[in-house]
Write a protein that holds these residues in place. Structure first.
Motif, short mmCIF file in Angstrom:
data_model
loop_
_atom_site.label_atom_id
_atom_site.label_comp_id
_atom_site.label_asym_id
_atom_site.label_seq_id
_atom_site.Cartn_x
_atom_site.Cartn_y
_atom_site.Cartn_z
N THR A 112 -3.53 5.33 -1.45
CA THR A 112 -3.96 5.87 -2.74
C THR A 112 -3.60 4.94 -3.91
O THR A 112 -4.12 5.10 -5.00
CB THR A 112 -3.34 7.26 -3.01
OG1 THR A 112 -1.92 7.14 -2.97
CG2 THR A 112 -3.81 8.27 -1.99
N TYR A 128 0.84 -1.19 0.00
CA TYR A 128 0.00 0.00 0.00
C TYR A 128 0.88 1.25 0.00
O TYR A 128 1.84 1.32 0.76
CB TYR A 128 -0.89 0.04 1.24
CG TYR A 128 -1.93 -1.04 1.33
CD1 TYR A 128 -2.52 -1.57 0.20
CD2 TYR A 128 -2.33 -1.53 2.56
CE1 TYR A 128 -3.49 -2.56 0.29
CE2 TYR A 128 -3.29 -2.50 2.67
CZ TYR A 128 -3.88 -3.01 1.53
OH TYR A 128 -4.84 -3.99 1.63
N TYR A 129 0.51 2.23 -0.83
CA TYR A 129 1.26 3.48 -0.95
C TYR A 129 0.34 4.67 -0.72
O TYR A 129 -0.85 4.61 -1.04
CB TYR A 129 1.88 3.60 -2.35
CG TYR A 129 2.97 2.60 -2.60
CD1 TYR A 129 4.30 2.93 -2.35
CD2 TYR A 129 2.70 1.33 -3.07
CE1 TYR A 129 5.32 2.01 -2.57
CE2 TYR A 129 3.70 0.40 -3.28
CZ TYR A 129 5.02 0.75 -3.04
OH TYR A 129 6.02 -0.16 -3.25
N ASP A 130 0.92 5.78 -0.21
CA ASP A 130 0.14 7.00 -0.04
C ASP A 130 0.30 7.90 -1.26
O ASP A 130 0.96 7.53 -2.23
CB ASP A 130 0.51 7.72 1.26
CG ASP A 130 1.91 8.31 1.26
OD1 ASP A 130 2.59 8.31 0.20
OD2 ASP A 130 2.35 8.76 2.34
N ARG A 131 -0.26 9.10 -1.19
CA ARG A 131 -0.27 9.99 -2.37
C ARG A 131 1.12 10.46 -2.78
O ARG A 131 1.34 10.84 -3.92
CB ARG A 131 -1.21 11.17 -2.17
CG ARG A 131 -0.71 12.23 -1.22
CD ARG A 131 -1.67 13.38 -1.06
NE ARG A 131 -2.85 12.88 -0.36
CZ ARG A 131 -4.09 13.24 -0.62
NH1 ARG A 131 -4.34 14.13 -1.53
NH2 ARG A 131 -5.10 12.73 0.06
N SER A 132 2.09 10.45 -1.87
CA SER A 132 3.46 10.83 -2.23
C SER A 132 4.31 9.60 -2.59
O SER A 132 5.53 9.66 -2.60
CB SER A 132 4.12 11.65 -1.12
OG SER A 132 4.14 10.93 0.09
N LYS A 184 -7.40 5.11 5.12
CA LYS A 184 -7.67 6.46 4.60
C LYS A 184 -6.49 7.03 3.82
O LYS A 184 -6.68 7.83 2.92
CB LYS A 184 -8.02 7.41 5.75
CG LYS A 184 -9.39 7.19 6.31
CD LYS A 184 -9.70 8.18 7.40
CE LYS A 184 -11.08 7.94 7.96
NZ LYS A 184 -11.43 8.88 9.01
N LYS A 185 -5.27 6.61 4.16
CA LYS A 185 -4.07 7.14 3.51
C LYS A 185 -3.73 6.44 2.20
O LYS A 185 -2.98 6.97 1.39
CB LYS A 185 -2.86 7.02 4.45
CG LYS A 185 -2.91 7.96 5.62
CD LYS A 185 -1.66 7.82 6.44
CE LYS A 185 -1.61 8.82 7.57
NZ LYS A 185 -0.35 8.71 8.33
N LYS A 224 4.84 6.96 -0.90
CA LYS A 224 5.56 6.41 0.24
C LYS A 224 4.92 5.08 0.62
O LYS A 224 3.70 4.97 0.73
CB LYS A 224 5.47 7.38 1.42
CG LYS A 224 6.15 6.88 2.67
CD LYS A 224 5.96 7.86 3.82
CE LYS A 224 6.42 7.22 5.11
NZ LYS A 224 5.99 7.99 6.27
N VAL A 274 -6.94 4.59 10.00
CA VAL A 274 -6.07 5.66 9.51
C VAL A 274 -5.28 5.18 8.30
O VAL A 274 -5.14 5.89 7.31
CB VAL A 274 -5.13 6.16 10.63
CG1 VAL A 274 -4.07 7.09 10.07
CG2 VAL A 274 -5.92 6.85 11.73
N LEU A 275 -4.76 3.95 8.37
CA LEU A 275 -4.01 3.38 7.26
C LEU A 275 -4.85 3.37 5.98
O LEU A 275 -4.41 3.84 4.93
CB LEU A 275 -3.55 1.95 7.59
CG LEU A 275 -2.96 1.15 6.43
CD1 LEU A 275 -1.60 1.70 6.01
CD2 LEU A 275 -2.85 -0.32 6.78
N LEU A 289 3.41 2.38 2.74
CA LEU A 289 2.73 2.40 4.04
C LEU A 289 2.69 1.03 4.70
O LEU A 289 2.78 0.93 5.92
CB LEU A 289 1.27 2.88 3.86
CG LEU A 289 1.06 4.28 3.35
CD1 LEU A 289 -0.42 4.50 3.04
CD2 LEU A 289 1.56 5.29 4.36
#
Length: 70
Positions: A60, A19-23, A57-58, A25, A54-55, A27
């Motif tokens: 993307t 799983y990766y966030d919008r930048s 939601k982050k 990164k 929380v995870l 997760l």
């Protein structure tokens, strides 16, 4: 939503998911006997654990690697 498309296109094979966030990164890294079922469970369940909520939601984007076994 791009994330929904990624989840629907996952194979039912065993493997590793990331799983990766919008930048972009990283997760979380997980493994599963059935990638589609495991990943989809993160987005369909109502998580009691605040950390998981929380995870989710982050997230993307999702990447995966198919393997012979989990």
């Amino acid at each position: 939503m791009e994330l929904e498309v990624q989840i629907k296109s996952l194979p039912v094979s065993p493997g590793v998911y990331q799983y990766y966030d919008r930048s972009d990164k990283l997760l979380y890294i997980g493994k599963a006997k059935n990638l589609k079922k495991r990943v989809a469970s993160y987005f369909t369940k109502n998580h009691e654990n605040g950390k998981k909520r929380v995870l989710v939601k982050k997230i993307t984007s999702i990447k995966h690697i198919v393997e012979d076994t989990e």
